[in-house]
Design a protein around this motif. Structure first.
Motif, PDB file in Angstrom:
ATOM      1  N   THR A   1       0.845  -1.188   0.000  1.00  0.00           N
ATOM      2  CA  THR A   1       0.000   0.000   0.000  1.00  0.00           C
ATOM      3  C   THR A   1       0.881   1.238   0.000  1.00  0.00           C
ATOM      4  N   PRO A   2       0.812   2.091  -1.023  1.00  0.00           N
ATOM      5  CA  PRO A   2       1.747   3.217  -1.117  1.00  0.00           C
ATOM      6  C   PRO A   2       1.661   4.196   0.048  1.00  0.00           C
ATOM      7  N   GLN A   3       0.451   4.394   0.606  1.00  0.00           N
ATOM      8  CA  GLN A   3       0.331   5.313   1.746  1.00  0.00           C
ATOM      9  C   GLN A   3       1.068   4.774   2.968  1.00  0.00           C
ATOM     10  N   TRP A   4       0.964   3.463   3.183  1.00  0.00           N
ATOM     11  CA  TRP A   4       1.686   2.850   4.302  1.00  0.00           C
ATOM     12  C   TRP A   4       3.184   2.936   4.068  1.00  0.00           C
ATOM     13  N   ASN A   5       3.595   2.662   2.847  1.00  0.00           N
ATOM     14  CA  ASN A   5       5.009   2.695   2.505  1.00  0.00           C
ATOM     15  C   ASN A   5       5.603   4.086   2.728  1.00  0.00           C
ATOM     16  N   PHE A   6       4.868   5.119   2.307  1.00  0.00           N
ATOM     17  CA  PHE A   6       5.363   6.490   2.469  1.00  0.00           C
ATOM     18  C   PHE A   6       5.427   6.870   3.944  1.00  0.00           C
ATOM     19  N   MET A   7       4.392   6.515   4.694  1.00  0.00           N
ATOM     20  CA  MET A   7       4.384   6.821   6.115  1.00  0.00           C
ATOM     21  C   MET A   7       5.550   6.142   6.827  1.00  0.00           C
TER      22      MET A   7
END
Length: 610
Positions: free
Chosen positions: A214-220
């Motif tokens: 999940t890109p949002q999780w990865n960025f966070m």
């Protein structure tokens, strides 16, 4: 109170569904999706769901706390607060969704903090993404915001309308327990290890695993990593074992082959932007893209098995000029305090009496290139500001043929011996070139190939003019790349993306034209060149002489949180997150993998020690 509990559940479910839609958009956008069969696609969604649930949990925490701590607040007021909170979260989530689509398509990894290293040079950063379909992506972003805002507002309104008066001392503890329950999906379950990227890896196909993240999780996660450069994350072996494993790669040079007719020839190093072997027919690439270079390969020493050390320009320049390997999770050029501790060809060759200069049609402030060039001790640094605005024919700066002409003009006034390094730019995105279209097509691949044709044409014209100059007879010209490129797409083998050409030619070469099949890396240029100039290369500990037959054929390269190793008749790509191979060719054994791990561990430790 039941309606409040149901709102928390519905809100959490809504974000989970929204993230699933984002994953579907990602798969639709990426061309690699065509590689996946139906069962693998199902696995992408099934395994990625754990990370979607974790991300949804984070997004639900704040609204859940508001509902828990403000049970007596007027329903109209709490609805307004939740709508504002949700809109802000939608902005963040949708921004990451859209930006990640293009980041992954272009660079091959999810959005993390890497792109922010380039924001110190906003014009160059903008030019770098100019080839992206910005209007379409912005329209998608607006669409996500509008649809998401409508759906969540309807969801919030439908449950708040059912709110009943409650006493805080009964409602708040119960609602806090429900909020605390979100920690379960956030950490990914009750297992010992909390949620991490490797938890969603499931397939031998690298892209399928990346799609499950999940890109949002990865960025966070990238934002919360803390001190990224505190300890070596690649400590695979007991102390000293990795060092011992690498000794076999570096052997004393007792068979040096003198190739030059002069002890102090002029040297021109041409670093061709994105010069992938896939654009050279004799290296298995497309035909008709670089015909002038193809012709030149029959006039000099053609190194056919050279691999880029990394996948970004600043990593390639470091590899070429300092013989220092690229890092999987760092870029030393963006950290000037570390980069200034590297040895450089510029320093060594200047001490030998050379006049030195560096040419680049763009702005050298990008990615801290300028500070590194000063560390190289170049006498002159020619960049975008040294060309007339009328010569700025692209968004990056002056085109290749203009810079080549400037070099020709300057060298006629430069005292020998000289060392000139040129970094080209016309074959960089957005692939705009001042030439009638030769490779037809408006798609990105055609535009890239057309820019390569122009770059090849500019190089050919420069060499033709250089051969007429009085300094040609005592000049060595080296042509290579800063890195490879994902285009043109010839296969799914990512190793080919790192394969680059290298050619030595010029009047200073006394040896007959030949092809050299020794496997090597960009980092090996420093030792190979300095040895031919009878200069000490011992400071370049990672560089190996490509002409030393005692050295084991070997090339190492790094990509985002992984590495590759190329050896005779075999190669491998290793992912650091899952700690496993993601692809290989030929017969790869445990020793091959451990050799790559040892190289990654030792080179990263050297990076930390700078």
């Amino acid at each position: 109170m039941k309606s409040r509990l149901l709102l928390i559940v519905a809100y959490f479910s809504g974000w989970t569904g929204w993230l699933l839609i984002g994953r579907a958009l990602f798969l639709i956008y990426q061309p690699q999706t065509r590689q996946l069969d139906s069962s693998t696609l199902f696995g992408v969604f099934g395994n990625g769901l754990r990370m979607d649930l974790s991300t949804a949990g984070y997004l639900t925490i704040l609204p859940a706390l508001l509902i828990a701590f403000l049970p007596g607040l007027a329903t109209r007021t709490i609805a307004r607060i939740l709508r504002i909170c949700t809109f802000v979260e939608l902005l963040i989530v949708s921004s990451i969704t859209v930006v990640d689509l293009e980041i992954f398509r272009t660079w091959g990894f999810h959005l993390d903090l890497t792109p922010f290293h380039y924001l110190k040079s906003p014009q160059e950063a903008a030019a770098s993404v100019a080839a992206s379909p910005i209007l379409s992506l912005f329209a998608l972003f607006l669409g996500l915001i509008m649809v998401g805002n409508y759906c969540f507002n309807r969801l919030i309104a439908s449950f708040i309308a059912k709110f009943e008066p409650v006493t805080w001392w009964v409602a708040t503890p119960a609602l806090l327990i429900a909020t605390a329950a979100l920690l379960l999906p956030i950490r990914g379950g009750i297992q010992l290890a909390p949620m991490n990227v490797s938890a969603v890896y499931f397939s031998p196909i690298a892209f399928a695993n990346y799609a499950a993240v999940t890109p949002q999780w990865n960025f966070m996660q990238s934002c919360l990593e803390g001190n990224k450069y505190g300890e070596n994350p690649f400590a695979f072996f007991p102390e000293g074992q990795a060092t011992q494993a690498l000794k076999a790669l570096y052997q004393p040079d007792t068979t040096r082959q003198p190739l030059l007719s002069s002890s102090q020839p002029n040297v021109i190093l041409i670093v061709w932007e994105s010069f992938t072997a896939k654009s050279v027919a004799s290296l298995g690439g497309r035909t008709g893209i670089t015909p002038r270079f193809e012709k030149l390969t029959h006039e000099g020493l053609f190194f056919k098995q050279v691999y880029a050390s990394g996948d970004r320009s600043e990593k390639g320049l470091i590899a070429l000029l300092s013989g220092f390997p690229a890092q999987a999770t760092a870029s030393i050029m963006t950290l000037p305090a570390k980069a200034e501790k590297l040895p450089t060809i510029g320093q060594h060759i200047k001490k030998a009496g050379y006049q030195t200069s560096f040419y680049y049609g763009g702005e050298t402030e990008f990615a801290n290139i300028k500070s590194y060039l000063f560390h190289n001790a170049f006498d002159r640094i020619i960049s975008k500001a040294d060309f007339k605005p009328s010569e700025w024919n692209s968004k990056w700066g002056a085109h290749d043929h203009i810079v080549y002409n400037r070099i020709l003009s300057d060298l006629n006034k430069t005292k020998s011996p000289f060392f000139v390094s040129l970094f080209t730019l016309s074959s960089h995105e957005p692939f705009e070139v001042p030439m009638k279209t030769v490779i037809s097509g408006t798609d990105e691949e055609s535009q890239f190939l057309n820019s390569m044709y122009y770059a090849d044409q500019s190089l050919g014209n420069f060499i033709a003019q250089a051969q007429l100059q009085p300094w040609w007879s005592n000049t060595l010209i080296i042509i290579t790349a800063d890195h490879g490129h994902r285009l043109p797409v010839l296969s799914t083998d990512r190793v080919r993306d790192f394969h680059i050409p290298m050619l030595w030619l010029g009047g200073a070469l006394k040896s007959s034209p030949q092809q050299i099949d020794q496997i090597g890396s960009q980092t090996d240029l420093a030792a190979t060149l300095l040895h031919q100039l009878n200069l000490d290369a011992s400071d370049f500990k990672w560089s190996r002489d490509l002409l030393n037959s005692r050295n084991r054929p070997f090339a190492y390269f790094a990509f985002n949180n992984g590495f590759g190793v190329v050896q005779p008749n075999r190669h491998l790509l290793f992912d650091n997150t899952s700690r496993q191979l993601i692809s290989s060719g030929g017969t790869v054994d445990k020793q091959d993998i451990e050799l790559g791990k040892a190289f990654e561990e030792e080179s990263y430790q050297d990076f930390l020690n700078k």
